[in-house]
Scaffold this motif. Structure first.
Motif, PDB file in Angstrom:
ATOM      1  N   LEU A 158       0.948  -1.137   0.140  1.00  0.00           N
ATOM      2  CA  LEU A 158       0.059  -0.111   0.011  1.00  0.00           C
ATOM      3  C   LEU A 158       0.770   1.197   0.096  1.00  0.00           C
ATOM      4  CD1 LEU A 158      -2.697  -1.008   2.354  1.00  0.00           C
ATOM      5  CD2 LEU A 158      -2.552  -1.333  -0.052  1.00  0.00           C
ATOM      6  N   GLU A 159       2.069   1.194  -0.464  1.00  0.00           N
ATOM      7  CA  GLU A 159       2.964   2.185  -0.448  1.00  0.00           C
ATOM      8  C   GLU A 159       2.499   3.062  -1.560  1.00  0.00           C
ATOM      9  OE1 GLU A 159       7.694   3.407  -1.482  1.00  0.00           O
ATOM     10  OE2 GLU A 159       7.061   1.157  -1.498  1.00  0.00           O
ATOM     11  N   GLY A 160       2.369   4.368  -1.078  1.00  0.00           N
ATOM     12  CA  GLY A 160       1.929   5.532  -2.078  1.00  0.00           C
ATOM     13  C   GLY A 160       0.354   5.701  -2.071  1.00  0.00           C
ATOM     14  N   VAL A 161      -0.448   4.472  -1.274  1.00  0.00           N
ATOM     15  CA  VAL A 161      -2.014   4.574  -1.340  1.00  0.00           C
ATOM     16  C   VAL A 161      -2.234   5.275   0.034  1.00  0.00           C
ATOM     17  CG1 VAL A 161      -4.000   3.195  -1.146  1.00  0.00           C
ATOM     18  CG2 VAL A 161      -2.203   2.215  -2.467  1.00  0.00           C
ATOM     19  N   THR A 162      -2.443   6.612  -0.075  1.00  0.00           N
ATOM     20  CA  THR A 162      -2.689   7.530   0.914  1.00  0.00           C
ATOM     21  C   THR A 162      -4.271   7.980   1.279  1.00  0.00           C
ATOM     22  OG1 THR A 162      -2.526   9.255  -0.490  1.00  0.00           O
ATOM     23  CG2 THR A 162      -0.433   8.497   0.757  1.00  0.00           C
ATOM     24  N   ASP A 163      -5.474   7.802   0.358  1.00  0.00           N
ATOM     25  CA  ASP A 163      -6.558   8.148   0.568  1.00  0.00           C
ATOM     26  C   ASP A 163      -7.346   7.403  -0.235  1.00  0.00           C
ATOM     27  OD1 ASP A 163      -6.051   8.839  -2.294  1.00  0.00           O
ATOM     28  OD2 ASP A 163      -6.455  10.795  -1.980  1.00  0.00           O
ATOM     29  N   ALA A 164      -8.777   7.626  -0.346  1.00  0.00           N
ATOM     30  CA  ALA A 164      -9.823   6.522  -0.979  1.00  0.00           C
ATOM     31  C   ALA A 164      -9.394   6.468  -2.268  1.00  0.00           C
ATOM     32  CB  ALA A 164     -11.159   6.995  -0.399  1.00  0.00           C
ATOM     33  N   TRP A 165      -9.260   7.820  -2.997  1.00  0.00           N
ATOM     34  CA  TRP A 165      -9.196   7.688  -4.518  1.00  0.00           C
ATOM     35  C   TRP A 165      -7.860   6.624  -4.951  1.00  0.00           C
ATOM     36  CZ3 TRP A 165     -11.248   7.910  -8.791  1.00  0.00           C
ATOM     37  CH2 TRP A 165     -10.828   7.962  -9.992  1.00  0.00           C
ATOM     38  N   SER A 166      -6.690   6.731  -4.264  1.00  0.00           N
ATOM     39  CA  SER A 166      -5.618   5.912  -4.637  1.00  0.00           C
ATOM     40  C   SER A 166      -6.001   4.632  -4.367  1.00  0.00           C
ATOM     41  CB  SER A 166      -4.266   6.478  -4.089  1.00  0.00           C
ATOM     42  OG  SER A 166      -4.640   6.365  -2.704  1.00  0.00           O
ATOM     43  N   ALA A 167      -6.649   4.288  -3.221  1.00  0.00           N
ATOM     44  CA  ALA A 167      -7.029   2.812  -2.945  1.00  0.00           C
ATOM     45  C   ALA A 167      -8.170   2.369  -4.105  1.00  0.00           C
ATOM     46  CB  ALA A 167      -7.425   2.908  -1.494  1.00  0.00           C
ATOM     47  N   PHE A 168      -8.912   2.836  -4.505  1.00  0.00           N
ATOM     48  CA  PHE A 168      -9.818   2.586  -5.490  1.00  0.00           C
ATOM     49  C   PHE A 168      -9.241   2.363  -6.741  1.00  0.00           C
ATOM     50  CE2 PHE A 168     -12.343   3.925  -9.174  1.00  0.00           C
ATOM     51  CZ  PHE A 168     -13.499   3.040  -8.934  1.00  0.00           C
ATOM     52  N   GLN A 169      -8.157   3.197  -7.099  1.00  0.00           N
ATOM     53  CA  GLN A 169      -7.248   3.022  -8.263  1.00  0.00           C
ATOM     54  C   GLN A 169      -6.685   1.729  -8.151  1.00  0.00           C
ATOM     55  OE1 GLN A 169      -5.473   6.852  -8.384  1.00  0.00           O
ATOM     56  NE2 GLN A 169      -5.829   7.057 -10.621  1.00  0.00           N
ATOM     57  N   LEU A 170      -5.949   1.488  -7.234  1.00  0.00           N
ATOM     58  CA  LEU A 170      -5.309   0.110  -6.803  1.00  0.00           C
ATOM     59  C   LEU A 170      -6.091  -1.104  -7.216  1.00  0.00           C
ATOM     60  CD1 LEU A 170      -2.811  -1.333  -5.701  1.00  0.00           C
ATOM     61  CD2 LEU A 170      -3.796  -1.254  -3.452  1.00  0.00           C
ATOM     62  N   LEU A 171      -7.351  -0.980  -6.560  1.00  0.00           N
ATOM     63  CA  LEU A 171      -8.234  -1.980  -6.702  1.00  0.00           C
ATOM     64  C   LEU A 171      -8.935  -2.100  -7.991  1.00  0.00           C
ATOM     65  CD1 LEU A 171      -9.933  -1.693  -3.191  1.00  0.00           C
ATOM     66  CD2 LEU A 171      -8.519  -3.532  -3.897  1.00  0.00           C
ATOM     67  N   MET A 172      -8.825  -1.150  -8.815  1.00  0.00           N
ATOM     68  CA  MET A 172      -9.153  -1.168 -10.185  1.00  0.00           C
ATOM     69  C   MET A 172      -8.654  -2.246 -10.987  1.00  0.00           C
ATOM     70  SD  MET A 172     -11.976   0.545 -11.249  1.00  0.00           S
ATOM     71  CE  MET A 172     -11.618   1.198 -12.874  1.00  0.00           C
ATOM     72  N   ASP A 173      -7.349  -2.510 -10.537  1.00  0.00           N
ATOM     73  CA  ASP A 173      -6.349  -3.454 -11.427  1.00  0.00           C
ATOM     74  C   ASP A 173      -6.436  -4.991 -10.853  1.00  0.00           C
ATOM     75  OD1 ASP A 173      -4.961  -1.325 -12.894  1.00  0.00           O
ATOM     76  OD2 ASP A 173      -4.161  -1.086 -11.159  1.00  0.00           O
ATOM     77  N   PHE A 174      -7.666  -5.373 -10.412  1.00  0.00           N
ATOM     78  CA  PHE A 174      -7.746  -6.484  -9.834  1.00  0.00           C
ATOM     79  C   PHE A 174      -9.100  -6.991 -10.337  1.00  0.00           C
ATOM     80  CE2 PHE A 174      -4.816  -5.276  -6.843  1.00  0.00           C
ATOM     81  CZ  PHE A 174      -4.052  -6.430  -6.203  1.00  0.00           C
ATOM     82  N   ASN A 175      -9.111  -8.452 -10.942  1.00  0.00           N
ATOM     83  CA  ASN A 175     -10.247  -9.006 -11.352  1.00  0.00           C
ATOM     84  C   ASN A 175     -11.556  -9.323 -10.483  1.00  0.00           C
ATOM     85  OD1 ASN A 175      -9.052  -8.989 -13.659  1.00  0.00           O
ATOM     86  ND2 ASN A 175      -8.335 -11.319 -13.708  1.00  0.00           N
ATOM     87  N   ALA A 176     -12.706  -9.256 -10.800  1.00  0.00           N
ATOM     88  CA  ALA A 176     -13.870  -9.822 -10.171  1.00  0.00           C
ATOM     89  C   ALA A 176     -13.538 -10.810  -9.612  1.00  0.00           C
ATOM     90  CB  ALA A 176     -15.107  -9.431 -10.811  1.00  0.00           C
ATOM     91  N   GLY A 177     -14.036 -11.202  -8.346  1.00  0.00           N
ATOM     92  CA  GLY A 177     -13.999 -12.672  -7.969  1.00  0.00           C
ATOM     93  C   GLY A 177     -15.085 -13.290  -8.242  1.00  0.00           C
ATOM     94  N   PRO A 178     -15.341 -14.863  -7.735  1.00  0.00           N
ATOM     95  CA  PRO A 178     -16.430 -15.607  -8.173  1.00  0.00           C
ATOM     96  C   PRO A 178     -17.719 -14.937  -8.291  1.00  0.00           C
ATOM     97  CG  PRO A 178     -14.959 -16.701  -6.704  1.00  0.00           C
ATOM     98  CD  PRO A 178     -14.732 -15.213  -6.615  1.00  0.00           C
ATOM     99  N   ASP A 179     -18.153 -14.080  -7.557  1.00  0.00           N
ATOM    100  CA  ASP A 179     -19.591 -13.406  -7.179  1.00  0.00           C
ATOM    101  C   ASP A 179     -19.752 -12.451  -8.380  1.00  0.00           C
ATOM    102  OD1 ASP A 179     -17.668 -11.427  -6.543  1.00  0.00           O
ATOM    103  OD2 ASP A 179     -18.601 -11.209  -4.556  1.00  0.00           O
ATOM    104  N   GLY A 180     -18.525 -12.116  -9.158  1.00  0.00           N
ATOM    105  CA  GLY A 180     -18.812 -11.102 -10.444  1.00  0.00           C
ATOM    106  C   GLY A 180     -18.661  -9.657  -9.767  1.00  0.00           C
TER     107      GLY A 180
END
Length: 612
Positions: free
Chosen positions: A261-283
């Motif tokens: 989480l280096e460089g992840v300092t607020d909700a926006w940067s956390a959202f951007q990080l998670l945008m790079d992960f695929n959806a799980g089995p629940d879609g």
């Protein structure tokens, strides 16, 4: 004028991300790729028995120059590193969208280099960068679809690879290199299984230029149109998130360890990080789950705005039913919690001088078991240093959390007397700190964890301990009252939940003899077993009388043990508390070894199961 340092001979590794500036990669994608590249390299080097942090490095934007410490075996680099890079890339890419996935070209060379104050220079450095840019290597790599292209200099190949049949020199192909003023030959080998279709760069017409994407069941779906992103960014930028690491872990699910989480300092940067992960089995994309958690946490106007935004996206993507099921199963993010790092050590049967190290890091304090973090084979004589590496890696992930942590060692009988209470972390700083000052330390029995036929009795005693945690439920072995009775018969009495052993257990009980104290305690289900390598019976009783002298008795034992070993105002010598061994074995945090470590989270049982 800059003073040149002395020349040193180094093995040189240069990596470069293929297609880093591809037009379908947005700026957030490239940031994620850089972060992922270093995550992959750190793990791959560790699995090759090379401490990545001890290497001299220069960041090159879409790659890195890495100089291994002098004396590092070049054969180890050629043998282990490429395959470990491929393995880590396979793990990393399996959970990322196409635009955030990574393929690497890796250049190998060795030679004299020096640092002029601005960077590392030398003919060996120039050569490795030239062979990395060889057009023939780039073309072959692109056509193959493999994850790693290893390009060795002619010198490195002839000195290291060619003489060693174990390094498969026949798998390397000579290629001509003509880059700038350099002309010569390099040797190319491709690693990693063929990349799945979802890893291949998307055709320009397949992905709209203004829309990030994620993959669900192999199909590329639009998730967040650019116009909606602008509105969302207004809500999230500079919004600080308490328990950020827990929320990221909840969003990713228990099967995926929390990334750096280096460089992840607020909700926006956390959202951007998670945008790079695929959806799980629940879609449901992890980024959407994160926003729902965020809305619940903040409430008010911000919560309503984020909830409305999520509702719009859910309607467009037809995620309503899945989100409804998720709401029923999801646990609330805890305000206070406890994190556990469980480190397993087990001897290698074929080589008593080596052992296997594996660890499970709990990034979400309400979910158990966490995913398997890593498996490494190491020398017995380096166990403390490799444990140090694992703990520092955990701390980098936990850096955004404001909760306490426990480090527990899952040990077999042969290693039960390892002096973990004397171990320290941060050895590389030259000023190591004892683990017992920063963590609640404990050991656990690997034999009991693996012996399911002991678990029923174990759970009964554990539940009984929380019903009545009084200090009188601690049995002192050797007590005159029970001297005439076999220890197995004594411990079968349900009143006991803890045993104080008269001496440390033997690593190898004598075959053909009756079961010893430790075996009897494990069979009887006692969750708490204590001993001391030096203290006599009276001294040990003095320590434990103080440790258990609270209304909650056994329930506070781990914390009180930590307190006894770190404070000055105790009614006994501090040195006695330092080496007190506490086996605190929680049956509700069992690691199942014979099935996938991806739990189905049951909110009711998980909440009940957590007891610090």
């Amino acid at each position: 004028m800059t003073q040149l340092t002395r020349t040193l001979y180094h093995t040189i590794v240069v990596v470069d991300v293929a297609g880093f500036t591809a037009p379908d990669r947005s700026l957030p994608d490239r940031i994620a790729v850089r972060r992922g590249m270093y995550e992959v390299l750190t793990k791959a080097f560790a699995e090759s028995d090379i401490n990545f942090d001890s290497c001299a490095r220069e960041d090159r934007g879409d790659g890195a120059l890495i100089l291994l410490p002098p004396g590092t075996s070049k054969s180890v680099v050629a043998d282990r590193l490429p395959e470990r890079v491929a393995v880590e890339l396979r793990r990393y890419n399996s959970t990322r969208t196409p635009q955030a996935q990574i393929r690497l070209r890796v250049g190998l060379n060795s030679g004299d280099v020096l640092n002029d104050g601005n960077g590392w220079v030398g003919e060996a450095v120039d050569t490795v960068f030239r062979i990395l840019d060889a057009q023939r290597a780039k073309e072959a790599f692109a056509e193959s679809g493999r994850m790693v292209a290893v390009i060795s200099s002619e010198r490195f190949f002839e000195e290291v690879i060619a003489p060693d049949p174990g390094l498969l020199p026949e798998s390397y192909t000579p290629i001509p290199v003509s880059v700038k003023t350099f002309t010569g030959t390099a040797y190319l080998r491709l690693h990693g299984e063929l990349v799945a279709a979802s890893l291949q760069p998307a055709a320009p017409e397949a992905v709209a230029a203004d829309q990030p994407t994620v993959v669900v069941d192999g199909l590329v779906l639009d998730v967040v149109p650019r116009a909606d992103l602008v509105k969302l960014r207004h809500y999230l930028t500079k919004l600080e998130v308490p328990q950020l690491a827990v929320m990221v872990s909840r969003s990713l699910g228990p099967a995926i360890p929390v990334p750096s989480l280096e460089g992840v300092t607020d909700a926006w940067s956390a959202f951007q990080l998670l945008m790079d992960f695929n959806a799980g089995p629940d879609g449901i994309p992890p980024s959407v789950t994160f926003l729902r958690l965020l809305a619940e946490q903040f409430g008010g106007g911000i919560g309503e705005a984020i909830t409305g935004w999520v509702g719009e996206q859910a309607h467009r993507l037809r995620l309503g039913p899945a989100l409804a099921r998720q709401s029923q199963l999801r646990l609330a993010v805890p305000e206070r919690a406890y994190l556990h790092l469980t480190i397993m050590l087990e001897p290698v049967s074929a080589d008593p001088a080596r052992c296997t190290l594996a660890f499970w890091r709990q990034d979400d304090p309400e979910v158990w078991p966490p995913p398997l973090g890593d498996i490494r084979e190491i020398g017995i004589d380096e166990v403390e240093l490799r444990v140090d590496d694992v703990i520092l890696e955990a701390e980098r992930v936990w850096s955004g959390q404001s909760v306490s942590a426990a480090v527990e060692f899952l040990l077999p009988r042969q290693l039960i007397n390892l002096p973990v209470w004397r171990w320290a972390k941060e050895h590389a700083t030259g000023q190591p700190q004892l683990l017992r000052y920063g963590y609640r330390l404990g050991i656990r029995s690997l034999e009991r964890m693996r012996s399911s036929y002991w678990h029923r009795a174990w759970r009964v005693r554990w539940e009984s301990m929380f019903d009545d945690p009084s200090a009188g439920r601690l049995h002192y072995s050797g007590c005159a009252e029970f001297k005439e009775h076999p220890i197995e018969a004594v411990l079968s009495d349900d009143r006991w939940v803890g045993l104080v052993m008269t001496e440390p257990p033997s690593p190898q009980p004598e075959p053909g003899t009756p079961p010893d104290e430790l075996t009897c305690a494990l069979r009887s289900g006692l969750p708490v077993i204590l001993w001391h390598p030096d203290a006599g019976p009276e001294e040990l009783r003095e320590i434990l009388d103080w440790v258990l002298a609270t209304e909650r008795g056994f329930i506070e034992l781990p914390e009180r043990r930590k307190l006894a070993s770190s404070r000055a105002t105790v009614p006994f010598k501090n040195s006695l508390a330092h080496d007190l061994v506490v086996m605190w074995d929680d049956p509700e945090r069992v690691i199942v070894f014979d099935q996938p470590l991806i739990p189905a989270v049951d909110p009711a049982s998980t909440v009940r199961g957590y007891r610090g």
